[in-house]
Structure formats: C-alpha cells, structure tokens
Design an enzyme around this catalytic site. Sequence first.
Site, mmCIF file in Angstrom:
data_model
loop_
_atom_site.group_PDB
_atom_site.id
_atom_site.type_symbol
_atom_site.label_atom_id
_atom_site.label_comp_id
_atom_site.label_asym_id
_atom_site.label_seq_id
_atom_site.Cartn_x
_atom_site.Cartn_y
_atom_site.Cartn_z
ATOM 1 N N GLU A 128 0.841 -1.193 0.000
ATOM 2 C CA GLU A 128 0.000 0.000 0.000
ATOM 3 C C GLU A 128 0.877 1.244 0.000
ATOM 4 O OE1 GLU A 128 -3.877 -1.986 2.180
ATOM 5 O OE2 GLU A 128 -2.858 -0.319 3.181
ATOM 6 N N ILE A 158 1.738 -2.357 -7.881
ATOM 7 C CA ILE A 158 1.156 -3.622 -8.317
ATOM 8 C C ILE A 158 1.591 -3.938 -9.752
ATOM 9 C CG2 ILE A 158 -0.963 -4.943 -8.610
ATOM 10 C CD1 ILE A 158 -0.239 -4.033 -5.693
ATOM 11 N N GLY A 339 33.062 1.321 -20.345
ATOM 12 C CA GLY A 339 33.464 2.725 -20.323
ATOM 13 C C GLY A 339 32.332 3.623 -20.789
ATOM 14 N N GLU A 363 9.519 -7.806 -3.641
ATOM 15 C CA GLU A 363 9.358 -9.041 -2.844
ATOM 16 C C GLU A 363 10.062 -8.933 -1.492
ATOM 17 O OE1 GLU A 363 7.112 -10.222 -4.298
ATOM 18 O OE2 GLU A 363 7.501 -11.534 -5.995
#
Length: 377
Positions: A128, A158, A339, A363
């Site tokens: 959330e 999500i 580089g 996760e």
Amino acid sequence: MTVDRILPTEEAHDLLDLTHDLATRELAPKAADFEARGEFPREVLRTLGRSGLLGLPYPESDGGAGQPYEVYLQVLEVLAGSWLAIAEAVSVHTLSCYPVYAHGSEQQRKMLPDLLGGELLGAYCLSEPQGGSDAAALTTRAVPDGDDWLVTGVKAWITHAGQADFYNIFCRTGGPGATGISCLLADAGTPGLHPQKPERTMGLRSSAPAQVVLEELRLPADRLVGAAGSGFRIAMEALDAGRLGIAACAVGLAQAAVDYAAAYARERTQFGKPIAAFQGIGFMLADMATQVSAARALMLAAARLKDAGRPFSVEAAKAKLFATDVAMKVTTDAVQVLGGYGYVADHPAERWFREAKVLQIVEGTNQIQRLVISRSL
C-alpha cells in the site's frame, strides 16, 4: 556463455532448450523496443503461456507443468537474461496463482487450469502507499454486506495492474495486526476495481507497476481464499517462493551482463591488445563471473530444500539478498568495463544497470531480508 547445468531429467533439459530458443527468437529482439516505448508485452506472455511456461511449478493435474522449483528457477534465469520484464512477469504470475492453489476452496480450485494455463495473467495486491515493508499494517478494508464483501482502499506498486485478468487482494477483515488480514480474489473488470496510470520507473518500463484503487469493490463471499484472518500467512508463504523467483531474475540479468562485458572486452583494443588482457579488466570480469556462480548456487540450494518439502524461508531470503546485490554490483561493473559505451543506450548494459536496482526492492527489500536472516540466528 552457455551455463553448464545439471538438471534432474531429460524433460528438464528439453524445457531449458525450448526456453533458450524462445528467449533468443522471441524475447531478445523485442526487449529494447518495448522498454523504450513503455509498452506491456501482453502477447509475448500469451506466447509463453501457450508454450507451458506460466504454470511450471504447479502439478499437471491442476493445469501446470509439474516441474520442480529447481528447474522453474533456471527457466526464469534464462528468460531474465533476454528480457527482465518478462521473467519478472512470469514470477509474479506464479506468485499470484499460489493462494488459490494452496488455500483455495474446492470451487476456487476449479479455476486453476485457467489460472495456470497461460491465457489468464495474475496480480498480487499486498503493498500500500504508506505500507510497503510493513505488510501487517495494511489499511485496505473489506466489510460484510449481506452475502458479499465490500472492499475499499488503495494498493500500490502492483505489477500487471490494468493488465491482469485476476487480482489477489489482501485486506483487513478483522482487527489490527497480521491476524486481521484476509485474501480475496477479484476478476479484472469488476466494478469498483480501478487500476491507475503506470508509474514512471527507472527500469522495467515495459512492465511498470501502478496503484489499484478499490472503491466499494463488491465480491461474493465465496471469493474469500482460505479462512478469514489467514491472509497474512498466505501472503508470507507466497513471498518465500516469490523471493526465489526474484533471485533467479537477478542471476539471469547478472549473467547477461557478464557475458556482454566479457565479449566486449575481448574485442575492444587499447594500447595494442584486447582490454580483457589487462588485469584491471580481467580480474573485474573474474570477480563478476564468480559472484554470479555463487548467487546461482545459493538460489538452487534453497530451491532444492523447497522441492524436498523442507523449511526454506531463511535460505530464500539469503538467496534473494545475495543474488540481487550481486546483480547490482555486476551490472555496475559491466557499465565500467564498457566505459563511455556502457553509459549510452546503444548497448544494453545501461538498461541492465537501471533494472537491477528494482530487484533489491521488490518481494521485500534487502533490508527486510537481512531482518529475516538475523532473526533466525
């Protein structure tokens, strides 16, 4: 470089060969263009589904492919080496199928062939806006309304928001803390489920996450997965396996960076010889290759514990932590080997560098992995 793999069956060898072919033919040529345009590769995922790659670790009796996690993770690794967004999508879909597979009712489990068969894509709505790592503190709430649940809240970060066909929604049905959380299953298009505009991300632009706003989302009571109050346990079980999926994504990304940097160093000449011949570059490549091999070994060791039915949560945290830190380090070094060319989009190293960062966050951040590991000691 072709990784020397020891696989448990001839079928697994064939599966890895199929994955290599698909990754080379279907994924690698498309990745840079889709990433540049920020377009979600839905049809590519349907192709993978029809090839049997979206339900690999689930039993054949439920519509999966019946492969051990040890094999499934190596498939993810190969996919990530060609296009990280695709590998992450497969990992998230596999995670999204877990609640119904492990805790679904008899009626819900009848959906498994469709969920695992590849035509349907899943999303996992746990985080959330104000609570990423502190999943037990979520505020999205579901209240009984006759024979239904009414769900209100906002989910964040999500993957597949707006693209998924089904959503696992973790919400509060009881009091505070972990024991008040439940899991509900919602179909895409259900009134009250509103995916928002994708985030503007550093990497994984072809599969950017988004918020999902839930406004009195009405779900039948039979869409409760498991018992009321069991949602947090379901979420953590799924994340243990999902962390191995992210570890595999990290290993595949890092291996691609090693291979590309080594090939470049063999061809690029300075002071009359290939730069790979200089210890400053050669030793860097040696360390990169060693770290990737170590990350792969740690990931597969955890997978074998899971396949044997033994506790693997802490080993999954170690694998996710180490592999994603290695991916960040190796892609950083790949840019350095190239580089100035590593800093421009003409070479994929700069994209891999940007993509590696998110793997240390999703996760469960790597700080959370360290917390899991330290608490076990």
